[in-house]
Design a protein around this motif. Structure first.
Motif, PDB file in Angstrom:
ATOM      1  N   PRO A  50      -6.567   4.278  -2.995  1.00 28.90           N
ATOM      2  CA  PRO A  50      -5.941   2.965  -2.880  1.00 28.90           C
ATOM      3  C   PRO A  50      -4.880   2.954  -1.782  1.00 28.90           C
ATOM      4  CG  PRO A  50      -5.968   3.718  -5.149  1.00 28.90           C
ATOM      5  CD  PRO A  50      -6.354   4.883  -4.294  1.00 28.90           C
TER       6      PRO A  50
ATOM      7  N   HIS B 161      -5.511  -3.899  -6.308  1.00 30.61           N
ATOM      8  CA  HIS B 161      -6.828  -3.370  -6.657  1.00 30.61           C
ATOM      9  C   HIS B 161      -7.157  -3.790  -8.074  1.00 30.61           C
ATOM     10  CE1 HIS B 161      -6.790  -0.726  -3.140  1.00 30.61           C
ATOM     11  NE2 HIS B 161      -5.512  -0.582  -3.404  1.00 30.61           N
TER      12      HIS B 161
ATOM     13  N   TYR C 221     -12.065   1.835 -10.558  1.00 33.87           N
ATOM     14  CA  TYR C 221     -12.033   0.718  -9.620  1.00 33.87           C
ATOM     15  C   TYR C 221     -13.193   0.852  -8.656  1.00 33.87           C
ATOM     16  CZ  TYR C 221      -9.854   3.326  -5.736  1.00 33.87           C
ATOM     17  OH  TYR C 221      -9.587   4.208  -4.720  1.00 33.87           O
TER      18      TYR C 221
ATOM     19  N   ALA D 230     -14.743   0.660  -5.001  1.00 35.22           N
ATOM     20  CA  ALA D 230     -14.313   0.807  -3.609  1.00 35.22           C
ATOM     21  C   ALA D 230     -15.526   0.645  -2.697  1.00 35.22           C
ATOM     22  CB  ALA D 230     -13.685   2.179  -3.394  1.00 35.22           C
TER      23      ALA D 230
END
Length: 144
Positions: A6, A12, A29, A31
């Motif tokens: 991040p 995010h 998360y 990406a």
């Protein structure tokens, strides 16, 4: 495996998977990733083909919530620590998508993603926990 981390200040979307205690959780998360592969053809040694693939990767992350310190969930403080953890679970149960903004380069001394966390309704997680009596303000350094 591509390296993805991040960026400080960016928001995010992180999906909570499990709370460790009242100020730390496991999550994931998504990406964007790009992979480049160069293929040399044996019958044409002076030529190569570059293949570029783009997509999304689901990245596991341990998030340390910035702005709060809660009681530990082990040792002599276990009972009170579990109360703080339960409050966190009520605010953001597994499956909740929160927004996280990286702080201090995004990683703290234990390798966790240090982030200011916002609940789906926009409230700041740390402030809600503190207001409900679960945790104290904490921004690094010596704890009270």
């Amino acid at each position: 495996m591509p390296e993805v981390s991040p960026q400080a200040g960016e928001l995010h979307k992180v999906t909570v998977t499990e709370w460790i205690d009242g100020d730390t959780f496991h999550g994931t998360y998504k990406a964007k990733v790009e992979t480049r592969t160069i293929i040399k053809l044996p019958w044409q040694p002076k030529k190569a083909i570059e293949i570029v693939q783009t997509g999304e990767a689901v990245i596991p992350v341990v998030v340390r919530v910035w702005g709060i310190n809660t009681i530990e969930t082990h040792g002599a403080t276990k009972i009170d620590g579990l109360k703080d953890k339960a409050a966190a679970v009520l605010l953001a149960p597994a499956g909740t998508v929160v927004k996280a903004a990286a702080k201090s380069g995004g990683e703290e001394k234990y390798g966790r993603f240090l982030a200011q966390v916002f609940l789906p309704d926009g409230r700041e997680f740390a402030k809600v926990m503190i207001a409900s009596g679960h945790g104290l303000e904490y921004f690094g350094g010596a704890r009270r």
